[in-house]
Write an enzyme that holds these catalytic residues in place. Structure first.
Site, mmCIF file in Angstrom:
data_model
loop_
_atom_site.group_PDB
_atom_site.id
_atom_site.type_symbol
_atom_site.label_atom_id
_atom_site.label_comp_id
_atom_site.label_asym_id
_atom_site.label_seq_id
_atom_site.Cartn_x
_atom_site.Cartn_y
_atom_site.Cartn_z
ATOM 1 N N LYS A 161 27.173 -38.054 -5.613
ATOM 2 C CA LYS A 161 27.742 -39.099 -4.752
ATOM 3 C C LYS A 161 29.266 -39.042 -4.730
ATOM 4 O O LYS A 161 29.890 -39.460 -3.760
ATOM 5 C CB LYS A 161 27.248 -40.490 -5.180
ATOM 6 C CG LYS A 161 25.804 -40.733 -4.792
ATOM 7 C CD LYS A 161 25.459 -42.201 -4.785
ATOM 8 C CE LYS A 161 24.039 -42.410 -4.298
ATOM 9 N NZ LYS A 161 23.573 -43.790 -4.459
ATOM 10 N N LYS A 213 16.489 -32.907 -1.315
ATOM 11 C CA LYS A 213 15.653 -34.111 -1.371
ATOM 12 C C LYS A 213 15.659 -34.862 -0.039
ATOM 13 O O LYS A 213 16.701 -34.933 0.614
ATOM 14 C CB LYS A 213 16.233 -35.012 -2.482
ATOM 15 C CG LYS A 213 15.414 -36.226 -2.808
ATOM 16 C CD LYS A 213 16.128 -37.118 -3.805
ATOM 17 C CE LYS A 213 17.212 -37.937 -3.156
ATOM 18 N NZ LYS A 213 17.741 -39.036 -3.983
ATOM 19 N N LYS A 258 17.253 -41.233 2.795
ATOM 20 C CA LYS A 258 17.409 -42.141 3.933
ATOM 21 C C LYS A 258 18.822 -42.091 4.500
ATOM 22 O O LYS A 258 19.073 -42.565 5.600
ATOM 23 C CB LYS A 258 17.002 -43.572 3.554
ATOM 24 C CG LYS A 258 17.700 -44.150 2.340
ATOM 25 C CD LYS A 258 17.001 -45.433 1.850
ATOM 26 C CE LYS A 258 17.562 -45.874 0.511
ATOM 27 N NZ LYS A 258 16.662 -46.335 -0.479
#
Ligand code: TYM
Length: 334
Positions: A114, A196, A199
């Site tokens: 992130k 992965k 969303k």
């Protein structure tokens, strides 16, 4: 609460969930909820670690609440609540921060990832995220935490934190076990099957959202990346086909071996259509139920109010114990 073991899990309201969240986590919550005292949370404080539009976040919190219910979480049995409604989560995080170290937190894979995807906003909360997650779990003396494979490292840190606190201050926390499903613990992107499914992917064709209607689901599966030969087998060098086989096996609750037999000899086009139809059949009724629930805001507010009241009774008992163990003085009441 009944004399059963305790289960805790949470999901971030950071957008419309994908079938990865559903197969890796939500679906298992429903299966496990009768066997445990089950507590499920909308992890809104976690979501703040990435920049959010406030109005969209508010909407997503209700979306996730409705989705939990549409997926079969029974608010009469299980506790369903919003993390920020029980302030003990933030308070325990503070105490646990004092036994956690920047070195271990900056080594977390999700933090490193992130930090790259949100380069302009590597804030303290992003690094502290796993400590808040440990607080979520430890406040309820949880025995079992069902999550997808991507949360395994955070779960291990929660165990370490519990053990560290218990060693330093005496037996306080239950050390939780993870529950990671055998199939679909890591559903991959339909466009880049070595990544992965997420969303927050900018490519909308990369994921199936729980809000996609049947036509969209089928169209996205038709476009899913496969590979050059035409064999439908599970194999490391066929990540696209393996991912589709995994999704189909998970959604129909069959084994990979049976699914391989079922599709033997079929072309990729027909195979992708069958996977799309199977997924649409399962998620369409959930989508409709969720939308029905969303229209009844009062009902959702009542469920959340009741959930927060039940959750806080447990949470504050643990927090009081923690404050006492570390040497804080209890406030006199009455
Ligand atoms: P979150 O909101 O990213 O995801 C919710 C759940 O979905 C699982 N998941 C997946 N499973 C399979 N394949 C995928 N592609 C996939 N993507 C996501 C996640 O593993 C998770 O179980 N930090 C957590 C939320 C959280 C939490 C907690 C979980 C906060 N506090 C305490 C357990 C206990 C998170 O961000 O999940």
């Amino acid at each position: 609460m009944e004399d059963k073991k305790t289960l805790f899990s949470a999901i971030q309201p950071s957008g419309i969930l994908t079938i990865g969240n559903y197969l890796g986590a939500l679906r298992n919550f429903k299966k496990l909820q009768d066997d445990y005292n089950s507590i499920f949370s909308v992890a809104d404080l976690h979501t703040l670690t990435v920049r959010q539009d406030p109005a969209t976040l508010r909407k997503n919190i209700y979306e996730l609440t409705a989705l939990y219910l549409a997926c079969g979480i029974n608010p009469e049995k299980s506790i369903l609540f919003i993390q920020s409604h029980v302030s003990a989560h933030a308070e325990l995080t503070w105490v646990l921060n004092t036994i956690c170290y920047p070195g271990e937190l900056s080594r977390m894979t999700q933090f490193k990832e992130k930090s790259k995807t949100h380069e302009d906003n590597v804030n303290m909360g992003l690094m502290d995220y796993p400590v808040l997650m440990a607080s979520d779990i430890l406040l309820y003396q949880s025995d079992l935490v069902p999550v997808g494979a991507d949360q395994k490292q955070h779960l291990e840190l929660s165990r370490d934190i519990a053990i560290r606190f218990n060693n330093r201050f005496g037996e306080t926390f239950t050390v939780p076990d993870g529950y990671i499903p055998k199939t679909a613990a890591r559903v991959m992107s339909l466009q880049e099957p070595t990544k992965k499914m997420s969303k927050s992917d900018a490519n909308l064709n990369a994921f199936i959202s729980m809000d996609d209607d049947p036509d969209t689901v089928i169209r996205k599966f038709k476009r899913a990346v496969t590979d050059s030969d035409n064999r439908i087998i599970f194999s490391e060098d066929k990540p696209g086909i393996s991912n589709l086989l995994t999704i189909y096996a998970a959604i129909t609750e069959k084994s990979i071996a049976d699914v391989e037999k079922e599709f033997a000899g079929l072309g990729y086009g027909d195979f992708k259509l069958r996977v799309g139809e199977a997924v649409a059949n399962v998620i369409e009724p959930i989508r409709q139920e969720k939308n029905k629930l969303l229209a009844n805001r009062d009902y959702l507010d009542d469920v959340l109010k009741n959930g927060a009241e039940r959750a806080e009774r447990v949470a504050y008992r643990t927090l009081a114990k923690v404050y006492k163990k570390v040497g804080l003085v209890a406030r006199k009441r009455g």
